[in-house]
Design an enzyme around this catalytic site. Structure first.
Site, PDB file in Angstrom:
ATOM      1  N   LYS A  93       0.883  -1.170   0.000  1.00  0.00           N
ATOM      2  CA  LYS A  93       0.000   0.000   0.000  1.00  0.00           C
ATOM      3  C   LYS A  93       0.914   1.210   0.000  1.00  0.00           C
ATOM      4  CE  LYS A  93      -2.820   3.015   2.507  1.00  0.00           C
ATOM      5  NZ  LYS A  93      -3.553   3.441   3.666  1.00  0.00           N
ATOM      6  N   GLY A 154      -7.791   9.672   9.476  1.00  0.00           N
ATOM      7  CA  GLY A 154      -8.077   9.928  10.884  1.00  0.00           C
ATOM      8  C   GLY A 154      -9.150  10.965  11.136  1.00  0.00           C
ATOM      9  N   ALA A 181      -9.423   5.593   3.898  1.00  0.00           N
ATOM     10  CA  ALA A 181      -9.201   6.697   4.847  1.00  0.00           C
ATOM     11  C   ALA A 181     -10.408   7.640   4.983  1.00  0.00           C
ATOM     12  CB  ALA A 181      -7.971   7.511   4.470  1.00  0.00           C
ATOM     13  N   THR A 204      -8.843   4.147  11.952  1.00  0.00           N
ATOM     14  CA  THR A 204      -9.103   4.968  13.135  1.00  0.00           C
ATOM     15  C   THR A 204     -10.507   4.768  13.695  1.00  0.00           C
ATOM     16  OG1 THR A 204      -7.621   6.606  12.150  1.00  0.00           O
ATOM     17  CG2 THR A 204      -8.929   7.332  14.018  1.00  0.00           C
TER      18      THR A 204
HETATM   19  C1  LIG Z   1      -3.897   2.217   8.300  1.00  0.00           C
HETATM   20  C2  LIG Z   1      -3.826   2.980   7.080  1.00  0.00           C
HETATM   21  O1  LIG Z   1      -3.445   2.511   6.059  1.00  0.00           O
HETATM   22  C3  LIG Z   1      -4.272   4.383   7.131  1.00  0.00           C
HETATM   23  O2  LIG Z   1      -3.261   5.198   6.656  1.00  0.00           O
HETATM   24  C4  LIG Z   1      -5.517   4.434   6.332  1.00  0.00           C
HETATM   25  O3  LIG Z   1      -5.431   5.342   5.341  1.00  0.00           O
HETATM   26  C5  LIG Z   1      -6.739   4.480   7.167  1.00  0.00           C
HETATM   27  O4  LIG Z   1      -7.217   5.761   7.433  1.00  0.00           O
HETATM   28  P1  LIG Z   1      -8.285   5.986   8.626  1.00  0.00           P
HETATM   29  O5  LIG Z   1      -7.511   5.794   9.893  1.00  0.00           O
HETATM   30  O6  LIG Z   1      -8.803   7.374   8.439  1.00  0.00           O
HETATM   31  O7  LIG Z   1      -9.352   4.954   8.486  1.00  0.00           O
END
Ligand SMILES: CC(=O)[C@@H](O)[C@H](O)COP(=O)(O)O
Length: 254
Positions: A93, A154, A181, A204
């Site tokens: 990723k 986040g 995300a 998150t």
């Molecule tokens: C764990 C990971 O790969 C994060 O960088 C991802 O983009 C998730 O984002 P959130 O924490 O906002 O769900």
């Protein structure tokens, strides 16, 4: 179920492994979520050692190492090399962060890093924006999956640009697309699936919830509901009312 680089995944939920209150809660949340993929940061792994690696192995899910926290092409490519060696997978990723406040991807560096890694045999999952021309260049670089953001990492804001995400889906009906995300609530995850996305990656919202295990389950149910709704061919929203009860004939009053 989603297919990434020829591998069928057991669930459209992809879950991050950071920020849980404890390793035990992380493991329980994964079990409750039935997530098909765990994304793992090499940096975190480096800091926490073998116990964490063992925990991830016991989750019995596909592992997607990430370059979280990398800020330039060189750093991301080097981290990807280390991840490939450590986790013994061509998957990566690819995160190249461009801004401290929004953690938004540096899309120029992302394309360059993706081109290098794809040419080296990596199977790249790029964390990108929903911009069509950026996505086209990522595909041209050799990526076979796209992971546009819902909202800043986040933030829990959900899908900031529904129009853009919808357009991307329509433009690439055959490319596996993942919203990555910014998911805060199960309804956000359901909405991504209703738009026709193949999977959702989140961290998150589960790890920092008051009850991560219950939230993991809620996310899984929402993603299943969203996928079912998409497959059920939902009605189009309309501006005007449309009677749901037929108005033909006369009422018969006995
Ligand atoms: C764990 C990971 O790969 C994060 O960088 C991802 O983009 C998730 O984002 P959130 O924490 O906002 O769900």
């Amino acid at each position: 179920m989603p297919v990434f680089y020829g591998k069928e995944i057991t669930s459209p939920l992809m879950l991050g492994t950071a920020q849980y209150p404890s390793p035990a809660i992380l493991a329980e949340a994964f079990r409750a979520s039935h997530a098909g993929i765990a994304t793992v940061s090499l940096r975190r792994e480096g800091g926490e050692g073998a116990a964490f690696h063992q925990l991830i192995r016991e989750l019995n899910v596909a592992v997607l190492p990430n370059t979280a926290g990398c800020h330039g092409v060189k750093e991301a490519v080097t981290t990807a090399h280390m991840a490939r060696e450590f986790f013994d997978t061509p998957w990566i990723k690819l995160e190249v962060i461009g801004d401290h406040d929004t953690l938004q991807p540096d899309v120029v560096a992302l394309i360059e890093a993706a081109r290098i890694l794809c040419s080296e045999g990596f199977e790249v999952f790029p964390y990108c924006t929903e911009d069509l021309s950026i996505c086209e260049r990522l595909l041209d670089a050799g990526c076979k999956v796209l992971m546009p953001w819902g909202a800043p990492i986040g933030s829990g804001r959900g899908l900031n640009n529904i129009y853009g995400l919808k357009t991307l889906r329509a433009h690439y009906p055959d490319v596996p697309l993942v919203v990555d995300a910014g998911i805060g609530l199960p309804s956000h995850a359901a909405q991504a699936m209703e738009l026709g996305y193949d999977a959702v990656l989140l961290n998150t919202a589960v790890a920092k919830a008051g009850d991560p295990v219950a939230m993991a389950r809620a996310m899984a149910l929402a993603i299943e509901a969203g996928a079912l709704a998409r497959a059920a061919d939902p009605i189009e929203a309309r501006d005007m009312a449309s009677p749901s009860t037929p108005l033909m004939g006369m009422a018969v009053l006995a």
